[in-house]
Design a protein around this motif. Structure first.
Motif, short mmCIF file in Angstrom:
data_model
loop_
_atom_site.label_atom_id
_atom_site.label_comp_id
_atom_site.label_asym_id
_atom_site.label_seq_id
_atom_site.Cartn_x
_atom_site.Cartn_y
_atom_site.Cartn_z
N LEU A 81 52.87 49.86 33.80
CA LEU A 81 51.69 49.51 34.58
C LEU A 81 51.78 48.08 35.08
O LEU A 81 52.54 47.26 34.57
N GLY A 82 50.97 47.77 36.10
CA GLY A 82 50.92 46.41 36.61
C GLY A 82 50.14 45.49 35.68
O GLY A 82 49.54 45.93 34.70
N ARG A 83 50.14 44.22 36.02
CA ARG A 83 49.39 43.24 35.23
C ARG A 83 47.91 43.33 35.49
O ARG A 83 47.09 42.91 34.66
N ALA A 84 47.52 43.84 36.66
CA ALA A 84 46.12 43.85 37.06
C ALA A 84 45.74 45.20 37.65
O ALA A 84 46.56 45.87 38.28
N GLY A 90 38.02 50.83 42.37
CA GLY A 90 37.37 50.75 43.68
C GLY A 90 36.00 51.39 43.76
O GLY A 90 35.68 52.05 44.76
N GLU A 91 35.16 51.21 42.76
CA GLU A 91 33.78 51.72 42.84
C GLU A 91 32.94 50.82 43.75
O GLU A 91 33.29 49.65 43.99
N PRO A 92 31.84 51.34 44.28
CA PRO A 92 31.03 50.56 45.23
C PRO A 92 30.30 49.39 44.57
O PRO A 92 29.36 49.59 43.79
N THR A 93 30.72 48.18 44.88
CA THR A 93 30.10 46.97 44.34
C THR A 93 29.71 45.99 45.43
O THR A 93 29.40 44.84 45.14
N GLY A 94 29.74 46.43 46.70
CA GLY A 94 29.45 45.51 47.79
C GLY A 94 30.51 44.43 47.92
O GLY A 94 30.22 43.32 48.39
N LEU A 95 31.74 44.76 47.49
CA LEU A 95 32.86 43.81 47.48
C LEU A 95 32.56 42.56 46.65
O LEU A 95 33.06 41.48 46.95
N LYS A 96 31.78 42.74 45.59
CA LYS A 96 31.58 41.68 44.60
C LYS A 96 32.32 42.08 43.33
O LYS A 96 32.24 43.23 42.89
N PRO A 97 33.05 41.14 42.73
CA PRO A 97 33.80 41.49 41.52
C PRO A 97 32.87 41.76 40.33
O PRO A 97 31.89 41.05 40.13
N ILE A 98 33.20 42.79 39.57
CA ILE A 98 32.43 43.17 38.38
C ILE A 98 33.37 43.10 37.18
O ILE A 98 34.43 43.73 37.17
N PRO A 147 31.89 50.72 26.59
CA PRO A 147 31.49 49.53 27.34
C PRO A 147 32.73 48.73 27.72
O PRO A 147 33.75 48.79 27.04
N PHE A 148 32.60 47.96 28.81
CA PHE A 148 33.76 47.23 29.34
C PHE A 148 33.40 45.77 29.55
O PHE A 148 32.31 45.45 30.05
N GLU A 149 34.32 44.89 29.16
CA GLU A 149 34.17 43.47 29.45
C GLU A 149 35.54 42.84 29.63
O GLU A 149 36.40 42.96 28.76
N GLN A 150 35.74 42.21 30.78
CA GLN A 150 36.94 41.41 31.03
C GLN A 150 36.54 39.94 30.93
O GLN A 150 35.51 39.54 31.49
N GLY A 190 46.66 47.54 28.79
CA GLY A 190 47.27 46.23 28.97
C GLY A 190 47.03 45.57 30.30
O GLY A 190 47.62 44.51 30.57
N CYS A 191 46.19 46.15 31.15
CA CYS A 191 45.93 45.56 32.47
C CYS A 191 44.67 44.68 32.41
O CYS A 191 43.65 45.09 31.84
N GLU A 192 44.74 43.50 33.01
CA GLU A 192 43.50 42.82 33.34
C GLU A 192 42.80 43.68 34.39
O GLU A 192 43.43 44.14 35.34
N THR A 193 41.51 43.89 34.23
CA THR A 193 40.82 44.89 35.05
C THR A 193 39.48 44.37 35.55
O THR A 193 38.75 43.70 34.82
#
Length: 226
Positions: A2-5, A9-17, A145-148, A182-185
Motif C-alpha cells: 500500500l501507499g504511505r497515504a 473520497g466521501e463528500p466533505t466539501g473538499l475540506k480535510p477530515i 471510530p477513526f482519528e488521524q 499502515g496508511c496515513e488516512t
C-alpha cells in the motif's frame, strides 16, 4: 504494498477530515414465556424485561455522554438511538418475545468491544430478574471510530492545499481499516453529506475540476518530489 497515504473520497466539501465517529448497530432479543394476561404467574413478560433493558441502556448512554466528549464534533458526545422495537401479539397475552435494534456512535478512543462488554454486563441481571433469555449481538461488525493525528504529514499537506483546517464528521468511512494497514488516512472529497442517501443526491459539475486539481497536487507531493 500500500501507499504511505490514503484519501477517502466521501463528500466533505473538499475540506480535510481527520476524525469520525464509529458505527455500531446492535440487536437485543428477549425470549420470555407467554401466558394468559389474567394471571401474571403463567408467564414471563419479554416486554417488561425489555423495558428494564432499555432503562439500563439509557443509563449507559448518560454515563458515556458524561465520560466522553470531543468539541470538534458537531454533536460532541457519543449517541445511542433506539431505532425499532417489536414484541407481543395480543393485549390479553403475556408477551413471549421482544426485540430491539439500536444504533451507537462511539467517539475516537472508545473501544466497541469494551462498550459491548459493558452492555452485556447490564443485561445479564435483567435476564435473571425477569426469568427470561436475552440474546445480544451486533447486526454487523462495527465501523471503528477513526482519528488521524493532527501533525501527520497527510493532514498538514491537505490543510495547506485546501486552505481549511482538518475537521471531524459524524458519518463513518473505511478510513480506520486503511489506517490499520499502515496508511496515513484522511477523508476528503467534493459534495455535501447533507444531500447524501436521498433520491435527489447530486454533485455539482463545477466541483469536479477542483477535486482533480487537488488530487494531482497530492500525487505530485508524494510521488514526484524528492
Amino acid at each position: 504494498p500500500l501507499g504511505r497515504a490514503a484519501v477517502i473520497g466521501e463528500p466533505t466539501g473538499l475540506k480535510p477530515i481527520r476524525m469520525h465517529k464509529g458505527i455500531m448497530m446492535e440487536r437485543i432479543d428477549i425470549l420470555g414465556q407467554s401466558g394468559h394476561s389474567s394471571d401474571p404467574r403463567l408467564g414471563h413478560s419479554a416486554l417488561e424485561a425489555m423495558h428494564d433493558a432499555i432503562g439500563e441502556l439509557r443509563g449507559l448512554r448518560l454515563l458515556w455522554q458524561r465520560e466522553f466528549s470531543n468539541p470538534q464534533f458537531s454533536v460532541p458526545q457519543p449517541t445511542m438511538n433506539f431505532g425499532c422495537i417489536h414484541g407481543g401479539d395480543n393485549p390479553n397475552r403475556i408477551c413471549g418475545q421482544c426485540s430491539l435494534e439500536f444504533d451507537l456512535r462511539p467517539l475516537p478512543g472508545m473501544d466497541p468491544n469494551l462498550l459491548r462488554a459493558e452492555i452485556l454486563r447490564k443485561l445479564n441481571p435483567v435476564a435473571e430478574r425477569h426469568k427470561v433469555k436475552i440474546d445480544y449481538k451486533p447486526l454487523f461488525p462495527e465501523v471503528p471510530p477513526f482519528e488521524q493525528s493532527e501533525d501527520a504529514e497527510l493532514v498538514r499537506i491537505a490543510e495547506k492545499l485546501t486552505g481549511h483546517r482538518a475537521e471531524a464528521v459524524a458519518f463513518g468511512t473505511e478510513a480506520p481499516y486503511l489506517q490499520r494497514l499502515g496508511c496515513e488516512t484522511i477523508v476528503l472529497g467534493p459534495g455535501d453529506i447533507a444531500c447524501a442517501h436521498q433520491p435527489g443526491e447530486y454533485l455539482e459539475m463545477s466541483r469536479l475540476q477542483p477535486t482533480v486539481h487537488l488530487i494531482r497536487q497530492l500525487i505530485e507531493h508524494y510521488c514526484l518530489k524528492d
